[in-house]
Design a protein around this motif. Structure first.
Motif, PDB file in Angstrom:
ATOM      1  N   LEU A 254       0.695  -1.216  -0.090  1.00  0.00           N
ATOM      2  CA  LEU A 254      -0.071   0.001   0.091  1.00  0.00           C
ATOM      3  C   LEU A 254       0.800   1.230  -0.098  1.00  0.00           C
ATOM      4  O   LEU A 254       0.347   2.248  -0.157  1.00  0.00           O
TER       5      LEU A 254
ATOM      6  N   ALA B 292      -4.032  -3.451   2.230  1.00  0.00           N
ATOM      7  CA  ALA B 292      -5.138  -3.099   3.010  1.00  0.00           C
ATOM      8  C   ALA B 292      -5.897  -1.932   2.369  1.00  0.00           C
ATOM      9  O   ALA B 292      -5.492  -1.129   1.813  1.00  0.00           O
ATOM     10  N   THR B 293      -7.392  -2.045   2.413  1.00  0.00           N
ATOM     11  CA  THR B 293      -8.001  -0.758   1.722  1.00  0.00           C
ATOM     12  C   THR B 293      -9.258  -0.496   2.781  1.00  0.00           C
ATOM     13  O   THR B 293      -9.816  -1.394   3.367  1.00  0.00           O
TER      14      THR B 293
ATOM     15  N   ASN C 234      -5.966  -5.951  12.738  1.00  0.00           N
ATOM     16  CA  ASN C 234      -6.644  -4.728  12.483  1.00  0.00           C
ATOM     17  C   ASN C 234      -5.987  -3.422  13.057  1.00  0.00           C
ATOM     18  O   ASN C 234      -5.589  -3.745  14.434  1.00  0.00           O
ATOM     19  N   GLN C 235      -5.666  -2.455  12.364  1.00  0.00           N
ATOM     20  CA  GLN C 235      -5.176  -1.414  12.813  1.00  0.00           C
ATOM     21  C   GLN C 235      -5.919  -0.547  13.300  1.00  0.00           C
ATOM     22  O   GLN C 235      -7.204  -0.279  13.056  1.00  0.00           O
TER      23      GLN C 235
ATOM     24  N   GLU D  31      -7.901   0.050   7.802  1.00  0.00           N
ATOM     25  CA  GLU D  31      -7.206  -0.960   7.816  1.00  0.00           C
ATOM     26  C   GLU D  31      -7.545  -2.243   8.554  1.00  0.00           C
ATOM     27  O   GLU D  31      -7.155  -2.364   9.709  1.00  0.00           O
TER      28      GLU D  31
ATOM     29  N   THR E  52      -3.869  -5.618   7.783  1.00  0.00           N
ATOM     30  CA  THR E  52      -2.741  -5.176   6.824  1.00  0.00           C
ATOM     31  C   THR E  52      -1.928  -6.195   6.582  1.00  0.00           C
ATOM     32  O   THR E  52      -1.164  -6.982   7.518  1.00  0.00           O
TER      33      THR E  52
END
Length: 368
Positions: free
Chosen positions: A104, A118-119, A160-161, A245, A248
């Motif tokens: 990314l 990640a999007t 998970n960010q 994100e 990721t």
């Protein structure tokens, strides 16, 4: 009888000579199937970030172990060979054979790179892994990377960010207007649609930028790494959920021409080591993030949920952005539509499976 003994003795001597000679004859063949290969891998991360940089080290060790030390990959931190954001350029140009990075970081080249990592408002880690390994995701991504002369394999997962660190509490969409924020990938483009001024800053330069006021907010990874960078010493509002994100994926990226030269055994070792690294990284974050979050809260930071108004505005902006990119970028459109279809079907299942289990356990834990 004497002639028989002589024949047996002669045969025994011949067999012994053949046995002694066999290893010498086999050695060249073994050398051809297991040649000594030494590659360099540049990382997008500094040594300070021990999980992300350490994942690359773990990957290199696994490759060496699986090839009896014949295939050695040496990792170099960001800045030692090239900067963190130039890792893929170095691989594409052939100055190094490999890179350890988050794809990314390369949305400036093509937004399709973000779909490999990640999007916003897309898949969680379980969905990402299932799509990549069992729904053709890896093949689609490598077809895209082939146009850049590269091949890559998932090699790390952060989980998970978080939503980021903000100097001031965010109560409305209006407060995002003019905010200078370090945010990676397409999340920055989404935030730009609601007024944020996104900044692409390599991990090693984030803290100084926040401390000097060059930026007002930061999204990096999560509690463990954010604590390592010292972000809590400058910004006190730590926001969730991590809409940008959901999970990721990091990648081991290889120069396509060099990859094609590898023996099949070494290619298999790389793919196996990459999968092991993905599992190991996510497990390490799952073990260390809760401990780090407890320390951060004790240090005086405040956990804040993004208001629904903000999340919904960001969601609408992301859907609009994906439509705009898809209209002009066929590679993005094909991969994005594959991910959306997989995500939506997956959520139909998990809303009565994993999600219900987690909700049940959280409810029961609160009662106990």
């Amino acid at each position: 009888m004497r002639r028989r003994h002589a024949f047996i003795a002669g045969a025994g001597s011949a067999l012994a000579s053949a046995a002694l000679a066999a290893p010498a004859l086999a050695a060249p063949a073994l050398a051809q199937t297991a040649p000594a290969i030494r590659w360099r891998m540049t990382s997008s991360f500094t040594r300070t970030l021990d999980i992300t940089y350490g994942a690359g080290e773990y990957f290199c060790r696994q490759v060496a172990a699986l090839t009896d030390g014949q295939f050695q990959i040496s990792q170099f931190p960001a800045g030692e060979i090239v900067g963190g954001f130039q890792a893929l350029d170095a691989v594409q140009g052939g100055s190094v054979e490999a890179a350890y990075s988050g794809l990314l970081f390369n949305v400036g080249k093509d937004p399709t790179f973000a779909l490999a990592a990640a999007t916003p408002f897309m898949m969680n880690p379980r969905q990402q892994h299932a799509w990549m390994y069992h729904a053709g995701g890896n093949a689609m991504l490598n077809d895209f990377l082939k146009t850049y002369g590269m091949v890559a394999f998932p090699c790390g997962q952060t989980g998970n960010q978080w939503g980021g660190w903000f100097r001031n509490e965010i109560r409305s969409v209006d407060q995002l207007s003019g905010l200078k924020m370090r945010v990676a990938g397409l999340a920055g483009t989404v935030m730009q649609k609601v007024g944020v001024v996104p900044q692409q800053i390599p991990p090693g330069d984030i803290y100084p930028a926040l401390e000097r006021g060059v930026i007002d907010a930061v999204e990096y990874i999560g509690p463990y790494d954010d604590e390592k960078l010292g972000l809590n010493r400058v910004a006190k509002n730590y926001c969730y959920p991590g809409w940008g994100e959901g999970g990721t994926v990091f990648h081991a990226v290889f120069n396509g021409a060099k990859w094609a030269e590898l023996p099949a055994r070494y290619k298999a070792a790389v793919e196996t080591a990459a999968q092991a690294t993905t599992l190991n990284m996510m497990a390490e974050y799952d073990a260390k993030n809760p401990e780090a979050l407890r320390r951060l809260v004790a240090s005086g930071i405040t956990l804040r949920a993004f208001p629904n108004e903000v999340v919904e505005a960001l969601y609408r902006a992301s859907v609009e952005l994906y439509g705009e990119i898809s209209a002009r970028n066929p590679a993005f459109k094909a991969i994005y539509e594959s991910q959306v279809a997989f995500r939506d079907l997956n959520y139909q299942y998990h809303q009565v499976a994993d999600f219900q289990f987690d909700a049940m356990m959280l409810r029961l834990r609160r009662r106990s």
